[in-house]
Design a protein around this motif. Structure first.
Motif, mmCIF file in Angstrom:
data_model
loop_
_atom_site.group_PDB
_atom_site.id
_atom_site.type_symbol
_atom_site.label_atom_id
_atom_site.label_comp_id
_atom_site.label_asym_id
_atom_site.label_seq_id
_atom_site.Cartn_x
_atom_site.Cartn_y
_atom_site.Cartn_z
ATOM 1 N N ARG A 1 -14.575 -14.373 -25.865
ATOM 2 C CA ARG A 1 -13.251 -13.838 -25.514
ATOM 3 C C ARG A 1 -12.972 -12.536 -26.258
ATOM 4 O O ARG A 1 -12.456 -11.584 -25.692
ATOM 5 N N ARG A 2 -13.292 -12.504 -27.558
ATOM 6 C CA ARG A 2 -13.066 -11.296 -28.334
ATOM 7 C C ARG A 2 -13.877 -10.132 -27.779
ATOM 8 O O ARG A 2 -13.390 -9.028 -27.619
ATOM 9 N N ARG A 3 -15.132 -10.397 -27.450
ATOM 10 C CA ARG A 3 -16.007 -9.360 -26.901
ATOM 11 C C ARG A 3 -15.484 -8.872 -25.548
ATOM 12 O O ARG A 3 -15.450 -7.679 -25.286
ATOM 13 N N TRP A 4 -15.050 -9.798 -24.685
ATOM 14 C CA TRP A 4 -14.513 -9.394 -23.386
ATOM 15 C C TRP A 4 -13.274 -8.530 -23.577
ATOM 16 O O TRP A 4 -13.119 -7.502 -22.929
ATOM 17 N N PHE A 5 -12.400 -8.950 -24.487
ATOM 18 C CA PHE A 5 -11.176 -8.205 -24.740
ATOM 19 C C PHE A 5 -11.493 -6.771 -25.158
ATOM 20 O O PHE A 5 -10.897 -5.823 -24.664
ATOM 21 N N GLN A 6 -12.428 -6.608 -26.057
ATOM 22 C CA GLN A 6 -12.799 -5.278 -26.536
ATOM 23 C C GLN A 6 -13.441 -4.451 -25.417
ATOM 24 O O GLN A 6 -13.069 -3.287 -25.213
ATOM 25 N N GLN A 7 -14.377 -5.030 -24.693
ATOM 26 C CA GLN A 7 -15.032 -4.306 -23.604
ATOM 27 C C GLN A 7 -14.043 -3.919 -22.515
ATOM 28 O O GLN A 7 -14.104 -2.817 -21.964
ATOM 29 N N GLU A 8 -13.124 -4.807 -22.218
ATOM 30 C CA GLU A 8 -12.112 -4.504 -21.206
ATOM 31 C C GLU A 8 -11.199 -3.380 -21.689
ATOM 32 O O GLU A 8 -10.789 -2.522 -20.916
ATOM 33 N N GLY A 9 -10.890 -3.359 -22.965
ATOM 34 C CA GLY A 9 -10.101 -2.266 -23.527
ATOM 35 C C GLY A 9 -10.796 -0.922 -23.345
ATOM 36 O O GLY A 9 -10.166 0.060 -22.940
ATOM 37 N N PHE A 10 -12.100 -0.870 -23.612
ATOM 38 C CA PHE A 10 -12.868 0.366 -23.415
ATOM 39 C C PHE A 10 -12.858 0.785 -21.947
ATOM 40 O O PHE A 10 -12.712 1.957 -21.615
ATOM 41 N N ARG A 11 -13.019 -0.202 -21.054
ATOM 42 C CA ARG A 11 -13.039 0.098 -19.613
ATOM 43 C C ARG A 11 -11.682 0.624 -19.147
ATOM 44 O O ARG A 11 -11.603 1.622 -18.415
ATOM 45 N N LEU A 12 -10.614 -0.031 -19.579
ATOM 46 C CA LEU A 12 -9.276 0.398 -19.189
ATOM 47 C C LEU A 12 -8.961 1.795 -19.727
ATOM 48 O O LEU A 12 -8.352 2.612 -19.031
ATOM 49 N N ASP A 13 -9.387 2.068 -20.944
ATOM 50 C CA ASP A 13 -9.195 3.388 -21.537
ATOM 51 C C ASP A 13 -9.873 4.461 -20.679
ATOM 52 O O ASP A 13 -9.261 5.480 -20.349
ATOM 53 N N ALA A 14 -11.106 4.223 -20.301
ATOM 54 C CA ALA A 14 -11.839 5.192 -19.480
ATOM 55 C C ALA A 14 -11.166 5.380 -18.122
ATOM 56 O O ALA A 14 -11.044 6.512 -17.627
ATOM 57 N N GLU A 15 -10.709 4.302 -17.523
ATOM 58 C CA GLU A 15 -10.072 4.394 -16.206
ATOM 59 C C GLU A 15 -8.729 5.119 -16.296
ATOM 60 O O GLU A 15 -8.384 5.914 -15.417
ATOM 61 N N LEU A 16 -7.961 4.838 -17.335
ATOM 62 C CA LEU A 16 -6.694 5.559 -17.525
ATOM 63 C C LEU A 16 -6.941 7.056 -17.678
ATOM 64 O O LEU A 16 -6.221 7.875 -17.109
ATOM 65 N N ARG A 17 -7.952 7.419 -18.453
ATOM 66 C CA ARG A 17 -8.265 8.836 -18.648
ATOM 67 C C ARG A 17 -8.620 9.504 -17.314
ATOM 68 O O ARG A 17 -8.251 10.651 -17.080
ATOM 69 N N LYS A 18 -9.332 8.759 -16.470
ATOM 70 C CA LYS A 18 -9.677 9.305 -15.146
ATOM 71 C C LYS A 18 -8.441 9.521 -14.293
ATOM 72 O O LYS A 18 -8.307 10.532 -13.626
ATOM 73 N N GLN A 19 -7.546 8.542 -14.315
ATOM 74 C CA GLN A 19 -6.413 8.578 -13.398
ATOM 75 C C GLN A 19 -5.220 9.393 -13.908
ATOM 76 O O GLN A 19 -4.514 9.995 -13.100
ATOM 77 N N ILE A 20 -4.990 9.418 -15.225
ATOM 78 C CA ILE A 20 -3.806 10.131 -15.731
ATOM 79 C C ILE A 20 -4.107 11.084 -16.886
ATOM 80 O O ILE A 20 -3.193 11.608 -17.513
ATOM 81 N N GLY A 21 -5.373 11.306 -17.161
ATOM 82 C CA GLY A 21 -5.753 12.169 -18.270
ATOM 83 C C GLY A 21 -5.254 13.598 -18.139
ATOM 84 O O GLY A 21 -5.115 14.310 -19.129
ATOM 85 N N HIS A 22 -4.963 14.008 -16.916
ATOM 86 C CA HIS A 22 -4.416 15.352 -16.707
ATOM 87 C C HIS A 22 -2.935 15.423 -17.105
ATOM 88 O O HIS A 22 -2.399 16.502 -17.303
ATOM 89 N N LEU A 23 -2.294 14.266 -17.234
ATOM 90 C CA LEU A 23 -0.868 14.209 -17.573
ATOM 91 C C LEU A 23 -0.603 13.771 -19.014
ATOM 92 O O LEU A 23 0.382 14.186 -19.618
ATOM 93 N N TYR A 24 -1.453 12.892 -19.535
ATOM 94 C CA TYR A 24 -1.251 12.301 -20.853
ATOM 95 C C TYR A 24 -2.544 12.340 -21.657
ATOM 96 O O TYR A 24 -3.628 12.271 -21.092
ATOM 97 N N THR A 25 -2.377 12.381 -22.973
ATOM 98 C CA THR A 25 -3.498 12.128 -23.866
ATOM 99 C C THR A 25 -3.524 10.624 -24.071
ATOM 100 O O THR A 25 -2.535 10.042 -24.524
ATOM 101 N N VAL A 26 -4.619 9.992 -23.708
ATOM 102 C CA VAL A 26 -4.729 8.533 -23.805
ATOM 103 C C VAL A 26 -5.543 8.195 -25.054
ATOM 104 O O VAL A 26 -6.586 8.792 -25.306
#
Length: 101
Positions: A70-95
């Protein structure tokens, strides 16, 4: 010479009592982004699910999730979400991802 406009920082992190894992949860209502128009419905749901996972499994006493998987999934999912947020809103916000837990 035009100076670059500084983007507002948006922190991706979890905290007790909040399913929504982005720092805008504490912003004034007039500053809150309209997530329905800025990100895909899938990313919005994935963010909520990540926050809910923390609420369900994150133990404030031990700092653990009940299992290493669970801890590993949580961390990996955090990295994935961070990358996806940067793709989708990185032009508007520093993530910035904050895996404090």
């Amino acid at each position: 010479m035009d100076l670059p406009i500084e983007k507002r920082e948006l922190v991706l992190m979890v905290d007790y009592g909040f399913d929504w894992p982005l720092s805008d949860v504490t912003w004034w209502p007039e500053d809150k982004p309209d997530w329905n128009t800025l990100i895909t419905p899938k990313l919005r749901e994935d963010l909520l699910n990540w926050g809910r996972f923390f609420q369900r499994y994150g133990d404030s006493e031990t700092g653990l999730f009940g299992s290493e998987e669970r801890r590993r999934w949580f961390q990996q999912e955090g990295f994935r979400l961070d990358a996806e947020l940067r793709k989708q809103i990185g032009h508007l916000y520093t993530v910035r991802l904050d895996l404090w837990f």
